[in-house]
Design a protein around this motif. Structure first.
Motif, PDB file in Angstrom:
ATOM      1  N   ASN A 171       0.853  -1.200   0.000  1.00  0.00           N
ATOM      2  CA  ASN A 171       0.000   0.000   0.000  1.00  0.00           C
ATOM      3  C   ASN A 171       0.891   1.254   0.000  1.00  0.00           C
ATOM      4  O   ASN A 171       0.828   2.095   0.896  1.00  0.00           O
ATOM      5  N   GLU A 173       2.533   4.788  -0.569  1.00  0.00           N
ATOM      6  CA  GLU A 173       2.028   6.149  -0.755  1.00  0.00           C
ATOM      7  C   GLU A 173       2.865   6.814  -1.847  1.00  0.00           C
ATOM      8  O   GLU A 173       4.062   7.035  -1.684  1.00  0.00           O
ATOM      9  N   TYR A 192      -1.624   3.321  -2.011  1.00  0.00           N
ATOM     10  CA  TYR A 192      -2.621   3.912  -1.134  1.00  0.00           C
ATOM     11  C   TYR A 192      -3.569   4.792  -1.924  1.00  0.00           C
ATOM     12  O   TYR A 192      -3.109   5.502  -2.816  1.00  0.00           O
ATOM     13  N   PRO A 193      -4.872   4.837  -1.637  1.00  0.00           N
ATOM     14  CA  PRO A 193      -5.504   4.158  -0.505  1.00  0.00           C
ATOM     15  C   PRO A 193      -6.054   2.776  -0.819  1.00  0.00           C
ATOM     16  O   PRO A 193      -6.632   2.166   0.062  1.00  0.00           O
ATOM     17  N   ARG A 233       1.486   2.441   3.641  1.00  0.00           N
ATOM     18  CA  ARG A 233       0.673   2.815   4.802  1.00  0.00           C
ATOM     19  C   ARG A 233      -0.107   1.607   5.316  1.00  0.00           C
ATOM     20  O   ARG A 233      -0.704   0.880   4.537  1.00  0.00           O
TER      21      ARG A 233
END
Ligand SMILES: [Fe+2]
Length: 251
Positions: A171, A173, A192-193, A233
């Protein structure tokens, strides 16, 4: 290439509690040594620390050894279990073993062979399997997610309802990445997200539908509330919705 310090998950090398008896430690950028050259990888890694009822600590996917970090962990409990959840997250176990010679190093399937073939100095004491060992049974459950060489043993900390992953879900960013990595990660969808299953696992998961279904059923039966993962994340809420989205097809 690492950009400003604010690009990372500060503070680094510090235990950050996420619930009772469980915390994370974010590490700096990782390096890859190829043909004698030390190359920065475009991502950071994160380890998870669980404190068992007997005050022993489980270090899942240990990040690079850091003396101050080790000292701060000793204030929380006894560093006892060093866990390599897959064939890729084991490189720092040797450093922790040397600092904590009484710790038990746990090998995921084939991690021993991979470390040997790459000349990594690590001595594993025990092997992880489909069932939790006596040392943490009742507190942490586990199962195997198939994925060819990327297969991973995944863990569930019962008290905090936390699913503990390394690479199974990524995930990243994008704003913490520089080009061309940002573009490359965008292509994989692992950002992300709406993080994604690690792309290297996807074909093996499809080809091993029966094992994938068993793993998906088990993970969903835990009803995790949050998911800690190694890259990007972590998922602080609504974990079950994320798992349904990523593994619902296999049920
Ligand atoms: Fe990884």
């Amino acid at each position: 290439m690492t950009g400003g310090a604010s690009d990372l998950y500060e503070p680094l090398n510090q235990y950050k509690a996420i619930a009772r008896n469980i915390g994370i430690v974010d590490g700096p950028f990782e390096y890859l040594t190829t043909a004698g050259m030390k190359l920065p990888l475009p991502f950071t890694t994160r380890m998870t620390v669980v404190r068992l009822a007997n005050s022993e600590l489980v270090l899942h996917s240990p990040i690079a050894f850091d003396a101050a970090l080790a000292q701060s962990l000793q204030a929380i409990g006894t560093v006892r279990h060093l866990v390599s959840p897959n064939q890729f997250h084991y490189a720092h176990i040797g450093e922790w073993s040397r600092a904590f010679p009484d710790a038990i190093a746990w090998a995921s399937p084939h991690a021993r062979q991979r470390a040997r073939s790459r000349g990594i100095d690590v001595l594993f004491h025990r092997d992880l399997g489909l069932e939790p060992p006596e040392e943490w049974r009742g507190q942490i459950d586990q199962t195997a997610v198939p994925g060819g060489i990327f297969g991973e043993i995944v863990f569930f900390h019962k008290d905090s309802k936390t699913l503990i992953l390394a690479d199974t879900i990524i995930n990243i960013e994008l704003d913490k990445m520089t080009q061309p990595w940002r573009f490359a990660v965008r292509l994989t969808g692992m950002y992300y997200p709406r993080g994604q299953i690690f792309f290297g696992m996807r074909l093996p998961l499809l080809l091993q539908k029966r094992k994938t279904r068993a793993a998906a059923q088990k993970v969903l039966s835990w009803q995790p509330e949050r998911i800690v993962l190694s890259h990007g994340r972590w998922v602080e809420a609504n974990a079950t919705a994320t798992l349904q989205r990523l593994f619902g097809w296999a049920l």
